[in-house]
Design a protein around this motif. Structure first.
Motif, PDB file in Angstrom:
ATOM      1  N   ASP A  46       0.829  -1.201   0.000  1.00 39.74           N
ATOM      2  CA  ASP A  46       0.000   0.000   0.000  1.00 39.74           C
ATOM      3  C   ASP A  46       0.865   1.255   0.000  1.00 39.74           C
ATOM      4  N   ALA A  47       2.023   1.175   0.638  1.00 40.40           N
ATOM      5  CA  ALA A  47       2.917   2.331   0.678  1.00 40.40           C
ATOM      6  C   ALA A  47       3.386   2.695  -0.731  1.00 40.40           C
ATOM      7  N   THR A  48       3.598   1.674  -1.570  1.00 41.11           N
ATOM      8  CA  THR A  48       4.007   1.935  -2.955  1.00 41.11           C
ATOM      9  C   THR A  48       2.887   2.629  -3.715  1.00 41.11           C
ATOM     10  N   TYR A  49       1.665   2.155  -3.518  1.00 44.66           N
ATOM     11  CA  TYR A  49       0.524   2.807  -4.170  1.00 44.66           C
ATOM     12  C   TYR A  49       0.376   4.248  -3.691  1.00 44.66           C
ATOM     13  N   ASP A  50       0.580   4.477  -2.408  1.00 45.27           N
ATOM     14  CA  ASP A  50       0.457   5.834  -1.870  1.00 45.27           C
ATOM     15  C   ASP A  50       1.512   6.759  -2.474  1.00 45.27           C
ATOM     16  N   ALA A  51       2.719   6.233  -2.650  1.00 45.91           N
ATOM     17  CA  ALA A  51       3.785   7.039  -3.247  1.00 45.91           C
ATOM     18  C   ALA A  51       3.450   7.399  -4.689  1.00 45.91           C
ATOM     19  N   ARG A  52       2.915   6.432  -5.434  1.00 47.46           N
ATOM     20  CA  ARG A  52       2.545   6.696  -6.818  1.00 47.46           C
ATOM     21  C   ARG A  52       1.345   7.649  -6.900  1.00 47.46           C
ATOM     22  N   ARG A  53       0.456   7.567  -5.945  1.00 45.17           N
ATOM     23  CA  ARG A  53      -0.684   8.484  -5.906  1.00 45.17           C
ATOM     24  C   ARG A  53      -0.191   9.928  -5.717  1.00 45.17           C
ATOM     25  N   ARG A  54       0.815  10.096  -4.858  1.00 47.84           N
ATOM     26  CA  ARG A  54       1.367  11.439  -4.656  1.00 47.84           C
ATOM     27  C   ARG A  54       2.017  11.967  -5.935  1.00 47.84           C
ATOM     28  N   GLU A  55       2.681  11.073  -6.662  1.00 42.75           N
ATOM     29  CA  GLU A  55       3.260  11.480  -7.949  1.00 42.75           C
ATOM     30  C   GLU A  55       2.161  11.902  -8.923  1.00 42.75           C
ATOM     31  N   ASP A 109     -11.629  20.969 -19.413  1.00 40.05           N
ATOM     32  CA  ASP A 109     -10.833  20.508 -20.546  1.00 40.05           C
ATOM     33  C   ASP A 109      -9.359  20.840 -20.294  1.00 40.05           C
ATOM     34  N   GLY A 110      -8.498  19.888 -20.632  1.00 43.74           N
ATOM     35  CA  GLY A 110      -7.070  20.085 -20.438  1.00 43.74           C
ATOM     36  C   GLY A 110      -6.592  19.767 -19.043  1.00 43.74           C
ATOM     37  N   LYS A 111      -7.458  19.196 -18.211  1.00 43.54           N
ATOM     38  CA  LYS A 111      -7.095  18.857 -16.833  1.00 43.54           C
ATOM     39  C   LYS A 111      -7.236  17.361 -16.595  1.00 43.54           C
ATOM     40  N   LEU A 112      -6.740  16.901 -15.438  1.00 44.93           N
ATOM     41  CA  LEU A 112      -6.758  15.495 -15.073  1.00 44.93           C
ATOM     42  C   LEU A 112      -7.766  15.220 -13.965  1.00 44.93           C
ATOM     43  N   THR A 113      -8.371  14.038 -14.023  1.00 40.55           N
ATOM     44  CA  THR A 113      -9.252  13.598 -12.948  1.00 40.55           C
ATOM     45  C   THR A 113      -8.403  13.192 -11.737  1.00 40.55           C
ATOM     46  N   PRO A 114      -8.985  13.071 -10.557  1.00 42.30           N
ATOM     47  CA  PRO A 114      -8.244  12.620  -9.382  1.00 42.30           C
ATOM     48  C   PRO A 114      -7.698  11.207  -9.591  1.00 42.30           C
ATOM     49  N   PRO A 115      -6.588  10.874  -8.923  1.00 44.29           N
ATOM     50  CA  PRO A 115      -5.983   9.539  -9.077  1.00 44.29           C
ATOM     51  C   PRO A 115      -6.923   8.437  -8.588  1.00 44.29           C
ATOM     52  N   GLU A 116      -6.851   7.303  -9.286  1.00 46.85           N
ATOM     53  CA  GLU A 116      -7.646   6.136  -8.917  1.00 46.85           C
ATOM     54  C   GLU A 116      -6.771   4.897  -8.982  1.00 46.85           C
ATOM     55  N   ARG A 117      -6.867   4.064  -7.962  1.00 44.92           N
ATOM     56  CA  ARG A 117      -6.104   2.815  -7.938  1.00 44.92           C
ATOM     57  C   ARG A 117      -6.779   1.782  -8.837  1.00 44.92           C
ATOM     58  N   THR A 118      -5.983   1.136  -9.715  1.00 43.14           N
ATOM     59  CA  THR A 118      -6.500   0.130 -10.632  1.00 43.14           C
ATOM     60  C   THR A 118      -5.565  -1.077 -10.624  1.00 43.14           C
TER      61      THR A 118
END
Length: 311
Positions: free
Chosen positions: A189-198, A248-257
């Motif tokens: 989970d810590a790896t996912y959290d780090a990638r979410r911050r990125e 337009d031109g923006k990103l949605t919030p991060p989602e774990r997949t």
């Protein structure tokens, strides 16, 4: 919907994120004994081993059975033999270009992509053989069954009537592109959290689709997928709300997949007539279905005429 070759190519592109993040595991070499002959052309146990590993990577770690892999290789030989008959075998440069595009979407150079395939027990040749056969086969099927695959307005109307689908007067069509922050399977989970911050950091820097993807590609183990178009009528209410709230031109919030952590860029949107959009979608579906049906018959013909020897 896209043409038959693009549909099949999606199968290749769908495993890229997992290919890029695969754990390098040593694979025991297979013997090169001949396991089948297709019109005198050999398929070896090594061919089967390489293709098995490639398909395992593309199928999110699910290994196919040996028989299905062997049958795919047999079909591949028949496709290329038929293409050669009509002078429709893709050139090396065309295959190299397709290979390079796939490597680029995996955020790798062609050399890195080839090395990664080798490290995983497959190889660049097996990947390119598959590409060459699919490119050739798609062209043959479209050329041979172009007339049969044509879909008229009456066909579309009949399909719509059978579905009893309610068509909205106006719908929104979004152009979307997914950015994947790849996370290896089994990561903490810590790896996912780090990638979410990125991913959140990228959201802050992402100001437009024209410039933002260059930033994303410069990040470590990030894959930028092809753009797709989605109609609001095909989306869940929650997803429609999410896209409508993303400029337009923006990103949605991060989602774990399953592939890692994903964000979606909303590159553009437009309002279109609901009837027109739905009819176009149904027409493309019907064309694709007809081409796939004819492709199966075509392959059955080739198999009946071929000399296939299993060993």
């Amino acid at each position: 919907m896209v043409s038959l070759i693009r549909i099949r190519m999606r199968t290749v592109l769908a495993g890229l994120a997992l290919v890029a993040a695969a754990v390098l595991v040593p694979v025991a070499p297979a013997k090169a004994q001949v396991v089948a002959l297709v019109n005198g052309e050999p398929i070896t146990a090594l061919d089967v081993a390489h293709r098995t590993r490639l398909l395992t990577l593309m199928n999110q770690g699910r290994s196919p059975d040996r028989k299905s892999v062997l049958e795919e290789l047999i079909d591949e030989r028949l496709k290329l033999r038929e293409a050669k008959k009509f002078g429709a075998v893709p050139s090396d440069s065309e295959v190299d270009s397709a290979f390079g595009n796939i490597a680029s979407r995996a955020n790798m150079s062609t050399a890195q992509f080839g090395q990664m395939l080798s490290a995983q027990g497959s190889n660049e040749r097996s990947f390119k053989d598959r590409l060459r056969a699919e490119i050739a086969w798609g062209g043959l099927v479209r050329a041979r069954y172009k007339v049969i695959a044509q879909v008229g307005d009456n066909d579309v109307a009949a399909a719509l009537s059978a579905r009893k689908q309610e068509v909205p007067q106006r719908i929104t069509e979004y152009t979307l592109r997914t950015v994947v922050f790849v996370v290896p399977r089994g990561a903490s989970d810590a790896t996912y959290d780090a990638r979410r911050r990125e991913a959140e950091a990228l959201r802050g820097r992402f100001q437009s689709c024209d410039d933002g993807f260059a930033i994303a590609r410069g990040m470590k183990e990030v894959v930028v997928r092809n753009s797709v178009r989605k109609a609001s009528a095909d989306l869940t209410p929650a997803l429609r709300e999410l896209l409508n709230s993303t400029p337009d031109g923006k990103l949605t919030p991060p989602e774990r997949t399953a592939a890692g952590v994903e964000v979606v860029a909303v590159c553009s949107r437009r309002e279109v007539a609901g009837q027109t959009a739905v009819m176009n979608e149904v027409r493309q579906e019907l064309v694709s279905e007809r081409l796939q049906s004819q492709a199966k018959r075509y392959m059955a013909e080739l198999r009946r005429a071929a000399l296939i020897e299993y060993r």
